[in-house]
Write an enzyme that holds these catalytic residues in place. Structure first.
Site, mmCIF file in Angstrom:
data_model
loop_
_atom_site.group_PDB
_atom_site.id
_atom_site.type_symbol
_atom_site.label_atom_id
_atom_site.label_comp_id
_atom_site.label_asym_id
_atom_site.label_seq_id
_atom_site.Cartn_x
_atom_site.Cartn_y
_atom_site.Cartn_z
ATOM 1 N N CYS A 56 0.837 -1.214 0.000
ATOM 2 C CA CYS A 56 0.000 0.000 0.000
ATOM 3 C C CYS A 56 0.867 1.258 0.000
ATOM 4 C CB CYS A 56 -0.928 0.013 1.210
ATOM 5 S SG CYS A 56 -2.035 -1.406 1.258
ATOM 6 N N ARG A 139 -7.884 -4.477 -3.116
ATOM 7 C CA ARG A 139 -7.450 -3.299 -3.892
ATOM 8 C C ARG A 139 -8.463 -3.088 -5.033
ATOM 9 N NH1 ARG A 139 -2.403 -2.697 -1.711
ATOM 10 N NH2 ARG A 139 -1.573 -4.658 -0.913
HETATM 11 C C1 BEZ Z 1 0.561 -4.596 1.872
HETATM 12 O O1 BEZ Z 1 1.750 -4.840 1.894
HETATM 13 O O2 BEZ Z 1 0.097 -3.544 1.468
HETATM 14 C C2 BEZ Z 1 -0.388 -5.657 2.349
HETATM 15 C C3 BEZ Z 1 -0.086 -6.979 2.140
HETATM 16 C C4 BEZ Z 1 -0.954 -7.956 2.594
HETATM 17 C C5 BEZ Z 1 -2.115 -7.603 3.277
HETATM 18 C C6 BEZ Z 1 -2.413 -6.271 3.464
HETATM 19 C C7 BEZ Z 1 -1.557 -5.293 2.989
#
Ligand code: BEZ
Length: 239
Positions: A56, A139
């Protein structure tokens, strides 16, 4: 208690061609009334799973760095996660003050980020997909036009960051298709040939096949024509 909250949640899966569901929300840039505050411009409403996570963070830095480009095409950005406002503020401050990534640094996220701790908006927009995660949004990306109609929806899983060049291509493609009344072939980019809508009658189909003019027909149902790149940019960047 959690079950009760889940029971009450209005879960829906908005579809392309439908009006964007309405909501009021608190964001890092103040309160918003969606989509009415955005009437007259395109808006990309997107969700991310959680603040202070690596994928993110890479996405926010990329999207914030490209915001001007989207704004110049009359498109505003609005983010959302099920985190609270103070988490959002702290995360965005950390991004600006501490993170240097792929040449991007001192990145200020200027677009609003919605707090959605009750998951009301995420549920309304089908952003909670329990097979992937029941406590986080996937997402999701919603492209909403100036009339408030959903025009494209893209979902990515938690583990894969979005391709923001593709999101920009989608925006430019939607605007080009609207502006010129054409369709766009696979992998289209401004300057590539565009597809002329299918002929409505045999006479027209014959004319199309015999056309020695601006069209190139691969068969009666598949005709393309040139569309000058400058013309595309002029049209899509003006509104
Ligand atoms: C992330 O790195 O943005 C992420 C990865 C897995 C679950 C939630 C966020």
């Amino acid at each position: 208690m959690e079950e009760k909250i889940q029971e009450k949640a209005v879960m829906s899966l908005p579809r392309i061609g439908e009006p964007a569901p309405e909501f009021k929300a608190v964001t890092t840039q103040g309160d918003i009334n969606f989509p009415s505050d955005y009437k007259g411009s395109w808006v990309i409403l997107f969700s991310h799973p959680a603040d202070f996570t690596p994928v993110c963070t890479s996405e926010f830095m990329t999207f914030a760095s490209m915001e001007k480009k989207f704004n110049e095409a009359n498109c505003k950005l609005v983010g959302l996660s099920v985190d609270g406002l103070y988490s959002h503020i702290a995360w965005l401050r950390t991004i600006k003050e501490k993170i240097e990534y792929k040449g991007m640094k001192d990145v200020e996220v200027m677009f609003p980020l919605i707090e959605d701790i009750t998951m009301e908006v995420a549920n309304k927009y089908g952003m909670i997909q329990p097979g992937e995660a029941s406590t986080k949004a996937v997402r999701a990306v919603f492209f909403i036009d100036p009339k408030g109609i959903i025009r494209t929806i893209i979902y990515y899983p938690l583990s894969l960051g979005r391709n923001f060049d593709e999101l920009y291509r989608v925006l430019i493609g939607l605007k080009t298709a609207d502006e010129f009344g054409v369709a766009l072939p696979a992998d289209w980019r401004p300057g590539d040939d565009v597809i002329v809508p299918t002929a409505g009658s045999c006479g027209t189909a014959k004319e199309r096949m015999e056309s020695k003019g601006e069209m190139h027909c691969y068969d009666w149902f598949f005709c393309t024509k040139k569309l000058d790149e400058d013309k595309v940019w002029k049209a899509v960047l003006k509104k």
